[in-house]
Design a protein around this motif. Structure first.
Motif, mmCIF file in Angstrom:
data_model
loop_
_atom_site.group_PDB
_atom_site.id
_atom_site.type_symbol
_atom_site.label_atom_id
_atom_site.label_comp_id
_atom_site.label_asym_id
_atom_site.label_seq_id
_atom_site.Cartn_x
_atom_site.Cartn_y
_atom_site.Cartn_z
ATOM 1 N N ALA A 21 -10.804 -12.093 -7.919
ATOM 2 C CA ALA A 21 -9.394 -12.347 -8.178
ATOM 3 C C ALA A 21 -8.815 -13.393 -7.231
ATOM 4 O O ALA A 21 -7.600 -13.502 -7.082
ATOM 5 N N ASP A 56 -12.748 -10.351 -15.802
ATOM 6 C CA ASP A 56 -11.722 -10.093 -16.820
ATOM 7 C C ASP A 56 -11.181 -8.670 -16.693
ATOM 8 O O ASP A 56 -9.969 -8.448 -16.744
ATOM 9 N N LEU A 59 -8.953 -8.434 -13.494
ATOM 10 C CA LEU A 59 -7.627 -9.041 -13.664
ATOM 11 C C LEU A 59 -6.727 -8.167 -14.529
ATOM 12 O O LEU A 59 -5.538 -8.013 -14.233
ATOM 13 N N LEU A 60 -7.294 -7.570 -15.567
ATOM 14 C CA LEU A 60 -6.528 -6.656 -16.410
ATOM 15 C C LEU A 60 -6.105 -5.418 -15.614
ATOM 16 O O LEU A 60 -4.958 -4.974 -15.714
ATOM 17 N N ARG A 62 -5.626 -5.206 -12.400
ATOM 18 C CA ARG A 62 -4.580 -5.581 -11.433
ATOM 19 C C ARG A 62 -3.243 -5.812 -12.124
ATOM 20 O O ARG A 62 -2.199 -5.484 -11.566
ATOM 21 N N GLN A 63 -3.268 -6.369 -13.335
ATOM 22 C CA GLN A 63 -2.024 -6.570 -14.090
ATOM 23 C C GLN A 63 -1.350 -5.246 -14.394
ATOM 24 O O GLN A 63 -0.129 -5.151 -14.385
ATOM 25 N N SER A 64 -2.148 -4.233 -14.672
ATOM 26 C CA SER A 64 -1.590 -2.931 -15.030
ATOM 27 C C SER A 64 -1.554 -1.964 -13.849
ATOM 28 O O SER A 64 -1.349 -0.762 -14.042
ATOM 29 N N ASP A 65 -1.770 -2.490 -12.630
ATOM 30 C CA ASP A 65 -1.751 -1.674 -11.413
ATOM 31 C C ASP A 65 -2.686 -0.471 -11.511
ATOM 32 O O ASP A 65 -2.332 0.635 -11.107
#
Length: 137
Positions: A21, A56, A59-60, A62-65
């Protein structure tokens, strides 16, 4: 498998996933993939695709915590590196070199440091996770 190799596998898994990341992603991907190919680990030709898929997923997450998903990815890659080291212990030093190039302090430090101290009256407590220099005059 000796404890040092287990710790190295954990450090490698953590470093791999953490760097996915960051701006160091391409360099870390190239370093780990090259190491994997040289060792002839399971499916070395697919390692870059697997690293990209993990990135991938990271990153997903981390986007959704989703910290649990990130820890699962670290565990998955730590396990893969552990199996690679089990089958090819001769690459341990080369893996340390890759880790040191990517994170000069990271390969030689433990993944977690827990410290607890209590001081009473006029007692002093000095704790450090790394170097500590105390000068009292």
């Amino acid at each position: 498998m000796e404890a040092q190799l287990l710790e190295l596998a954990r450090a490698a898994g953590t470093t791999m996933v953490t760097l996915m990341a960051t701006d160091a992603w391409q360099r870390s991907r190239d370093g780990f993939a090259a190491l994997w190919r040289r060792a002839g680990g399971a499916r070395p030709e697919a390692i870059e695709d697997e690293l990209a898929a993990t990135r991938d997923d990271l990153l997903l997450a981390r986007q959704s915590d989703d910290a649990d998903a990130e820890q699962e990815l670290i565990g998955e890659w730590s396990g893969r590196v552990r199996r690679l080291l089990r089958d090819h212990p001769e690459i341990a030093e080369e893996l340390r070199v890759v880790l040191n190039e990517l994170d000069p302090e990271g390969a030689d430090r433990p993944a977690t440091v827990n410290m607890r101290a209590e001081a009473r009256d006029s007692a002093r407590v000095y704790q450090a996770g790394r170097d500590q220099h105390i000068t009292e005059g």
